[in-house]
Motif scaffolding. Structure first.
Motif, PDB file in Angstrom:
ATOM      1  N   SER A 304       0.765  -1.410  -0.033  1.00  0.00           N
ATOM      2  CA  SER A 304      -0.155   0.196   0.003  1.00  0.00           C
ATOM      3  C   SER A 304       0.764   0.905  -0.020  1.00  0.00           C
ATOM      4  N   MET A 305       2.095   1.512   0.677  1.00  0.00           N
ATOM      5  CA  MET A 305       3.124   2.314   0.316  1.00  0.00           C
ATOM      6  C   MET A 305       3.227   3.014  -0.713  1.00  0.00           C
ATOM      7  N   SER A 310       2.380   6.135  -6.154  1.00  0.00           N
ATOM      8  CA  SER A 310       2.323   5.950  -7.500  1.00  0.00           C
ATOM      9  C   SER A 310       1.313   6.845  -7.726  1.00  0.00           C
ATOM     10  N   CYS A 311       0.449   6.930  -5.904  1.00  0.00           N
ATOM     11  CA  CYS A 311      -0.917   7.866  -6.492  1.00  0.00           C
ATOM     12  C   CYS A 311      -0.111   9.844  -6.430  1.00  0.00           C
ATOM     13  N   TRP A 321      -6.119   8.785  -0.676  1.00  0.00           N
ATOM     14  CA  TRP A 321      -6.255   8.451   0.696  1.00  0.00           C
ATOM     15  C   TRP A 321      -7.012   7.037   0.546  1.00  0.00           C
ATOM     16  N   PHE A 322      -7.096   5.986  -0.251  1.00  0.00           N
ATOM     17  CA  PHE A 322      -7.243   4.804   0.346  1.00  0.00           C
ATOM     18  C   PHE A 322      -5.929   4.178   0.629  1.00  0.00           C
ATOM     19  N   TRP A 323      -4.752   4.093  -0.305  1.00  0.00           N
ATOM     20  CA  TRP A 323      -3.734   3.441   0.439  1.00  0.00           C
ATOM     21  C   TRP A 323      -3.269   3.595   1.208  1.00  0.00           C
ATOM     22  N   MET A 324      -3.183   5.411   0.992  1.00  0.00           N
ATOM     23  CA  MET A 324      -2.937   5.463   2.869  1.00  0.00           C
ATOM     24  C   MET A 324      -3.225   5.444   4.104  1.00  0.00           C
ATOM     25  N   SER A 325      -4.683   5.580   3.957  1.00  0.00           N
ATOM     26  CA  SER A 325      -4.990   4.679   5.131  1.00  0.00           C
ATOM     27  C   SER A 325      -4.885   2.186   5.202  1.00  0.00           C
ATOM     28  N   LEU A 326      -4.656   2.440   3.943  1.00  0.00           N
ATOM     29  CA  LEU A 326      -4.107   0.840   3.716  1.00  0.00           C
ATOM     30  C   LEU A 326      -3.188   0.886   4.788  1.00  0.00           C
ATOM     31  N   THR A 327      -1.946   1.910   4.294  1.00  0.00           N
ATOM     32  CA  THR A 327      -1.246   1.842   4.841  1.00  0.00           C
ATOM     33  C   THR A 327      -1.139   1.931   6.130  1.00  0.00           C
ATOM     34  N   GLY A 328      -1.849   2.586   6.758  1.00  0.00           N
ATOM     35  CA  GLY A 328      -2.602   2.459   8.530  1.00  0.00           C
ATOM     36  C   GLY A 328      -2.187   1.241   8.579  1.00  0.00           C
ATOM     37  N   VAL A 329      -3.065   1.143   8.177  1.00  0.00           N
ATOM     38  CA  VAL A 329      -4.254  -0.109   8.510  1.00  0.00           C
ATOM     39  C   VAL A 329      -2.966  -1.351   8.478  1.00  0.00           C
ATOM     40  N   VAL A 348       8.231   2.523   6.465  1.00  0.00           N
ATOM     41  CA  VAL A 348       6.960   3.723   5.920  1.00  0.00           C
ATOM     42  C   VAL A 348       7.338   5.690   6.333  1.00  0.00           C
ATOM     43  N   GLY A 349       8.013   4.946   7.719  1.00  0.00           N
ATOM     44  CA  GLY A 349       8.449   6.225   8.415  1.00  0.00           C
ATOM     45  C   GLY A 349       9.296   6.991   7.716  1.00  0.00           C
TER      46      GLY A 349
END
Lengths: 774, 725
Positions: A304-305, A310-311, A321-329, A348-349
């Motif tokens: 997801s990162m 690439s977005c 938003w989707f991929w970023m929050s999926l990264t968080g999840v 990721v950080g």
């Protein structure tokens, strides 16, 4: 599944057009096979967008037909000013193009090269002239790598099929407990039975295992005592199937990641096949272990990162938003399974910091916009994972509401919440009185009960008197009797309460010895005094006197059981009774050290509370006041886990491997089959794959260094185009590979599981191998 | 002809009086009454024993670090004519007359004193003003902890000296790089960097981190050199080679040479022999060499041998057996074979002797000519005194149930046949037909029937096994581990045909003559490996502390207490300096982040060259602090406050840098500037005040009264010794 960044339909539509177009207008460039622009798509995309398409690409998808025209134009190099104006926006943040397929032969990716190895200064000097050279040629890839339009879904399907087939093959074998199934299966059972337990890892992995077992009809009755126990009629397939499912998902995740990074189907396929046929990964995915779950989340976070990166050209879009929050999840998931997941958080950080740094340097972006970017990342990558992480602990504590084997590790307040614990709905005499029998619990996180037993301190360690320790489990030896310092309590006179500031004596109930301290060094913390149990039948000396004080109270106040935080001050030396939290060696039965500290610091180490309180003369009242807040529980459970983790050290004669064993596939791990007759399972990586990975890492480093040096020397100014491409590629690969390196490193740190290495090592392989083919 | 006489010979000498005065003050502060107290102070008790061993040329191993520091201390003793006769057994013991206290303490004190001008020069080379440089030097001069640490026979001040020297030399080199590459002084400073680095590493391994820091900085600078398009590829190559030579090759060579000197000086055997291999011990004069001298080299059928386990942990021991048998049932209820015990015994004993026997022949003597045993041969091992055969079988070992029991076979006439054939595998063989050699060959014994390997498990047996170490047959491990490897230590060709004679023969000492010398590199690698892997039992010391306590100086170390009065010496820093150093580091980091973010938005607060200066100074000072401090968080050894001193030195250097930066760039108005200057003067006087307040416990005199001592206890956690009345 959300909409991918590039709508697939457009992608498919665009490709055939592109091929025709290419063939029609640039046949002369055919022989130059070095040009394979597909490795640097978005850069070319960006430059072509701003230079040739102008405004038309910044808006959403444009219709396919008209925008094909302008593509013919870059045959004439645009004036230098164009290039400069084009450079003004931050490199690497290209406006979106609707024709992903068209990117394949776009040169003019000069700015990519600049972005990566530049480290600041090479950028300005190297850029413009090269750009001029670069834009000119326009060639067709000789062996066009563009796969047929339907290839990607088909490939993905094939990969998934193979992956599941390899992981689910003979999943039920062997029908007995293998390796660490004895732990994690048991913990799954605890969830089903809702009994409280303690483990050094966060709860998510075991909760999921428990859930899978529950849903598949496992009733939680199998004891999971030791490896080799037969499952008999118990249903274990649900739990194994769940782990195997996540293990199988790993392959498509890796496939998609590499596809996204390299935009090359062969590379992605190669990765997937390598992972599918790696024996280590297969073995690891087939049993009830935390590792497949962890690997799933780690790889999910990476995918997801990468997708989110690439977005980057369309910030704040839905897919972004989707991929970023999926990264968080996924981060929360990785963290929630094992603490080793922290390293993917680190990855990721770093990526995010790099991103933000780029954004900050982009002067066309206002500070408000930057603030929005920052906030979005804080929200998705910090707050969201934290909330999820907290939530999974909330579930953990809600589900486990019965007393179980893990109680003693936690504070009195916590225990009072567990059904079946003796503190649950307890009623005790409220105020401490002389003659009461009590247990005292140390208030430091994961502190034990004040404990003594018939064993003496060994020769040479302080005075040879009876040991006093802190013990985490409930035990009769934790009982002490509160007495007046100078006389025994007369049973006939009415009850007298203990008050703040009183001088008392604590007699150990089982051995009738008094809690005692003197100016000898404590066994481990040499700066403190030793605490012993001394005397016969309650007669000791003046070193047995302790002044009892309640924190934050004035004199003459009564002492409340459980709620009062109490300090015991040794009258003769003025030191305070405390537990250092260090683990005594064998002679002390590996219980915790208790000392008397001469430093009057206010720490929970030296605070105690009374937990059990038995006095038949006093009325019992119910204590419902203890309820700790959720935050306290969370903090406490983490402290206990950390202490548990530090106490985990390999014992002698235990099978251990060293980190450097892992990447070289030095030795495997016996999962099952101690006797020759058993079904034997041995965890071992596929040596061809593992060793090849090592080679590619070395190769990669070599290429990176040599390219970086060449760039720094300004070689690209004079060299031909092919050098340029090579640089571009390695520059691009460098970025990915650096990330892979970090992951690898992270895995190395992981405790025992060499197997993880594998996956992180594999990902770079296709990138490199492809590069060599070029 | 005599034209040169036309001009007078003029010698112009430029002397920086600042440096001279600072050096002088440093010498005074460090050397004043150096031989007081004439008693063993703190870790002198530890280093002193090594000095004595050097004087007596007795071999030792110290796991705390490489030998260069010890050698420097010993040099002091050598110059002072120390004969090494002193019993270093307790802190506070009075030195006898033969101990040259002054010269023993001289080198560390000199090194400590020279740190003061070094600090000055470093700041000058970092392009800061002489005022700032003077400030840095004075702060080092007035730092109580550095003074205390320099005045005794300890290694920290030497380490700090070499670290600072390396930094200074590198800065000089870097500043010369810009205009006069490959000049004489360029070479001098470059080489000095490498030499100082290797000395720092040679004193203590902590120096390694500074070395790595300098290598990194040199790498970064070289990266800029690469970008210089005016340089040809050839001259670039020359630059690269010069740096490699000076910063990598020479330090490594010097490091090895320290060991060469160390091993050359120490040629006698001593108390630390036992942790080394037999071959190493045999190379020392006395000790094992006396025994093994003249043994036959090749082990033959009929040889009488003792077998030593190569691991040497938990202690060195030899394969042993005695007439006692394994108990029929162990404490936990498991059964045994009840055959004769085989153990590993840590002392020399006649029961350690074994005879190598050819399974096909009955005789236990060496034939003439001897038939040597080679790699892969199958032998039986006969216990010399009891004449029973070494045997293993599928019975769980007493303490390691996953392994096989090893016993000397007794035929109880039950269905348990003897399985006493062992294949000899020479681990360090050169070819597959190598002969089994005394001392030199490392051998594994593989059991023919079960392919178990004879192994020392490391556990010690309970009472019935006399607490000797357990020996087992390990079935699982295919890999190499030292606990499975044995070597022949004592060896002779057996001659006695009768058991009675043989017993007499076994009791008699071995004698004959061949010498076996190890090459230097073999000795070096072995010693280096032992130093790195030797783990002393971790013990908490009364004054040990955790790394976190150091920043705030929550801890101190009592070094010495006068036997009668209350005069005492403590390792205690200058509180004002420590606090300001922390503040300076914090300010530096915050300011840098602020500048960095603003620069990213193209806002330049300070001129570019000031920024470069700021960055390079910070890279060295903050970097030096970090590399000398942060590694301690990952170390599992007993830590003391003095470990922080190298880091502290770098942190102190940062104070004047930050101060000057604030005064130059942040104090915009004249009024502000003069106020700031006044503030600095006030602050400096407080530094001096604290120095003089604590100097009684720094120098150990005068003796203070109880109330004065109590007043000195500024923090509750400080442990100042107050005598009970």
């Amino acid at each position: 599944m959300a909409r991918p960044c590039r709508p697939r339909a457009e992608h498919l539509r665009a490709k055939p057009c592109f091929l025709q177009l290419q063939l029609s207008h640039s046949p002369r460039s055919l022989p130059l096979r070095r040009e394979r622009g597909d490795r640097v798509p978005w850069l070319q995309q960006r430059s072509s967008c701003s230079a040739t398409l102008g405004g038309c690409c910044s808006a959403g998808p444009a219709p396919a037909g008209p925008s094909l025209r302008p593509r013919a134009r870059p045959l004439q190099p645009p004036p230098l000013q164009d290039y400069i104006s084009m450079r003004a926006p931050r490199p690497g943040r290209p406006p979106r193009t609707p024709y992903p397929g068209l990117r394949r032969s776009r040169p003019g990716a000069g700015s990519t090269a600049l972005r990566m190895p530049a480290a600041g200064r090479g950028q300005a000097e190297a850029g413009p002239p090269r750009q001029g050279e670069l834009r000119e040629p326009r060639r067709l890839p000789p062996h066009s790598p563009a796969p047929p339009a339907a290839a990607q879904p088909a490939a993905l399907a094939l990969v998934i099929l193979l992956s599941f087939a390899s992981r689910f093959h003979r999943l039920a074998e062997p029908p007995h407990v293998c390796w660490d199934e004895t732990h994690f299966g048991k913990m799954g059972s605890y969830y089903i039975n809702r009994t409280f337990f303690f483990d050094v890892h966060p709860p998510l992995g075991k909760m999921l295992i428990g859930l899978a077992g529950y849903l598949s009809g496992y009733d939680g009755t199998f004891p999971f005592q030791k490896p080799g126990d037969r499952y008999e009629q118990h249903n274990y397939m649900g739990m194994r199937g769940f782990c195997a499912f996540l293990g199988s998902c790993l392959v498509p995740l890796v496939y998609l990641t590499v596809l996204e990074l390299s935009k090359s189907l062969p590379a992605a396929l190669l990765t997937a096949f390598i992972l599918i046929f790696d024996t280590g990964c297969i073995t690891l995915s087939q049993y009830i272990l935390l590792d497949p779950i962890l690997m799933f989340f780690v790889m999910g976070a990476v995918l997801s990162m990468v997708k989110c990166n690439s977005c980057a050209d369309r910030p704040f879009s839905a897919s972004w938003w989707f991929w970023m929050s999926l990264t968080g999840v996924n981060l929360a998931g990785a963290m929630g399974v094992k603490f080793v997941g922290l390293f993917v958080v680190l990855l990721v950080g770093l990526n995010t910091m790099h991103d933000l740094w780029d954004l900050l340097g982009n002067l066309s972006l206002s500070l408000v916009m930057f603030g929005k970017h920052l906030l979005a990342r804080v929200l998705c990558l910090i707050l969201l994972p934290l909330a999820l992480y907290t939530a999974m602990f909330a579930v953990h504590f809600t589900v486990l509401n019965k007393s179980g084997p893990g109680d003693g590790f936690f504070s009195s307040a916590f225990q009072s919440q567990l059904i079946g614990n003796n503190l649950h709905n307890m009623s005790v005499p409220e105020h401490l009185a002389y003659g009461s029998m009590v247990t005292m619990k140390n208030l430091r996180m994961a502190g034990g009960y004040l404990h003594s037993h018939w064993h003496l301190y060994p020769e040479g360690i302080g005075a040879r008197q009876q040991q006093v320790t802190a013990y985490l489990h409930k035990d009769l030896n934790n009982l002490w009797i509160v007495k007046k310092h100078h006389s025994d309590t007369d049973p006939s006179i009415p009850v007298e309460f203990v008050r703040h500031g009183d001088i008392i004596r604590l007699e150990h109930k089982e051995t009738s010895r008094n809690l005692h301290s003197h100016q000898h060094e404590a066994p481990l913390t040499r700066k403190h005094f030793q605490v012993t149990a001394y005397g016969i039948n309650g007669t000791g000396d003046s070193n047995d006197f302790w002044r009892i004080e309640v924190v934050g109270r004035k004199a003459e106040k009564l002492i409340r059981v459980l709620r009062s935080q109490v300090r015991l001050i040794h009258v003769a030396t003025g030191c305070i009774l405390g537990s250092s939290g260090k683990i005594l060696p064998k002679w002390g039965w590996e219980q915790l050290e208790v000392t008397c500290t001469p430093y009057l610091k206010e720490t929970p180490n030296s605070l105690w509370n009374f937990e059990d309180h038995i006095n038949p003369k006093l009325p019992n009242i119910s204590l419902d006041v203890l309820k700790p807040s959720f935050a306290e529980i969370l903090l406490e459970s983490h402290m206990v886990m950390i202490q548990g983790n530090t106490a985990l050290k390999p014992k002698d004669n235990e099978v251990t491997s060293k980190p450097w064993h892992w990447p070289i596939n030095y030795q495997g791990l016996r999962f099952s089959g101690v006797n020759e007759t058993d079904y034997r399972v041995y965890l071992l990586g596929n040596p061809v794959i593992w060793w090849l990975n090592l080679v590619t890492i070395g190769l990669y480093l070599l290429i990176t260094v040599s390219t970086a040096v060449a760039l720094k020397r300004g070689v690209q100014l004079t060299s031909e185009h092919k050098g340029e491409v090579k640089i571009l590629k390695s520059a691009r690969t460098l970025k990915h590979l650096l990330r892979q390196r970090e992951k690898l490193w992270k895995k190395c740190i992981g405790r025992l599981c060499d197997q993880w290495l594998l996956k992180s090592l594999i990902t770079p392989l296709p990138e490199i191998s492809e590069q060599e083919w070029v | 002809m005599l034209g040169f006489l036309k001009e007078p010979v003029i010698l112009t000498v430029e002397i920086n009086m600042n440096v001279m005065v600072l050096t002088l003050m440093g010498l005074i502060s460090r050397l004043w009454r150096l031989s007081y107290p004439r008693a063993v102070v703190f870790d002198e008790v530890y280093y002193g024993q090594f000095v004595s061993l050097y004087m007596k040329r007795i071999f030792f191993v110290d796991d705390s670090g490489p030998p260069f520091g010890h050698m420097l201390l010993a040099l002091g003793g050598y110059l002072g004519g120390f004969d090494g006769n002193f019993l270093w057994n307790r802190i506070g013991a009075e030195y006898s007359m033969n101990v040259p206290v002054w010269s023993l303490r001289l080198l560390p004190a000199l090194a400590g004193a020279l740190c003061v001008p070094l600090a000055y020069q470093i700041l000058v080379e970092l392009q800061f003003s002489h005022c700032a440089a003077l400030g840095a030097a004075l702060l080092i001069l007035l730092e109580n902890s550095l003074i205390t640490q320099s005045r005794f026979m300890l290694l920290e001040s030497i380490l700090i000296f070499f670290i600072l020297l390396a930094v200074l030399a590198y800065l000089k080199f870097y500043n010369l790089q810009k205009h006069s590459s490959f000049s004489g002084s360029w070479w001098f400073w470059l080489l000095l960097t490498g030499v100082a680095c290797s000395c720092a590493v040679g004193v203590k391994y902590m120096g390694l981190f500074t070395y790595i820091l300098l290598l990194t900085i040199a790498g970064l600078h070289f990266w800029h050199v690469i970008g210089d398009q005016n340089l040809s590829n050839v001259s670039l190559m020359c630059h690269f080679l010069a740096r490699t030579l000076a910063l990598i090759v020479i330090p490594v060579a010097m490091y090895v040479s320290f060991f060469y000197v160390h091993l050359t000086l120490l040629y006698r055997s001593g108390p630390h022999d036992q942790i080394m291999t037999s071959a190493f011990q045999a190379s020392l004069e006395g000790g094992l060499a006396r025994i093994t001298q003249g043994q036959p080299l090749e082990v033959a059928y009929g040889s009488q041998i003792t077998l030593r386990n190569v691991l040497g942990k938990p202690m060195q021991c030899w394969l042993h057996s005695h007439t006692n048998t394994y108990p029929i049932r162990y404490e936990n209820g498991r059964g045994s074979s009840h055959q004769q015990q085989v153990t590993c015994y840590p002392f020399k004993d006649v029961n350690n002797w074994w005879i190598v026997k050819d399974p096909g022949m009955q005789q236990l003597v060496v034939s003439n000519p001897p038939r040597p045993v080679r790699h892969g041969h199958i032998v039986q091992l006969v216990h010399g005194i009891t004449t029973r055969y070494l045997n293993t079988h599928d019975v769980a070992a007493p303490l390691s149930p996953h392994s096989q029991e090893v016993s000397c076979y007794i035929d109880y006439n039950i269905s348990m046949p003897a399985q006493n054939l062992w294949r000899v595998e020479i681990v360090n063989r050169e070819s597959d037909t190598d002969v089994w050699k005394t001392i030199l060959s490392e051998v594994r014994f593989v059991h023919v029937n079960t392919s178990a390997v004879l192994k020392l498990s490391g556990a010690s047996l309970p009472e019935w096994g006399y607490r000797q170490l357990e020996v087992v047959g390990e079935k699982l491990s295919k890999g190499y581990h030292q606990s499975m490897v044995w070597n022949v230590e004592e060896h002779r060709y057996g001659k006695s045909l009768e058991q009675k004679e043989r017993e007499v023969e076994l009791h008699s000492p071995t004698q004959m003559d061949i010498s076996k010398n190890l090459s230097f590199m073999a000795k070096f690698t072995e010693l280096q490996w032992k130093i790195l892997t030797l783990k002393n039992e971790e013990t908490e010391h009364k004054y040990s502390s955790s790394a976190l306590d150091w920043i705030t100086m929550d801890t101190n170390i009592a070094y010495w207490l006068h036997p009668t009065s209350s005069a005492q010496i403590h390792l205690l820093g200058n509180v004002v300096t420590w606090t300001s150093a922390n503040v300076a580091a914090l300010v530096y980091v915050c300011l840098s982040l602020w500048y960095l973010v603003r620069r990213r938005r193209k806002i330049y607060d300070i001129p570019e060259d000031a920024w470069q200066l700021w960055v390079s100074a910070g890279g060295i000072c903050v970097g030096g602090w970090a590399v000398n401090y942060l590694p301690f968080f990952g170390m599992e050894k007993t830590l003391f406050l003095y470990h922080y001193l190298p880091a502290l030195t770098f942190q102190i250097l940062l104070i004047p840098i930050v101060l000057q930066h604030i005064s130059d760039h942040l104090c915009r108005s004249v009024l502000l500037k003069s106020m700031f200057t006044a503030l600095i003067v006030a602050w400096f006087s407080s530094v001096y005040f604290v120095y003089s307040t604590f100097s009684p416990v720094t120098y150990g005199e005068p003796s203070l009264s109880v109330t004065e001592l109590k007043d000195l206890r500024w923090k509750d956690s400080w442990n100042i010794l107050i005598r009970k009345q």
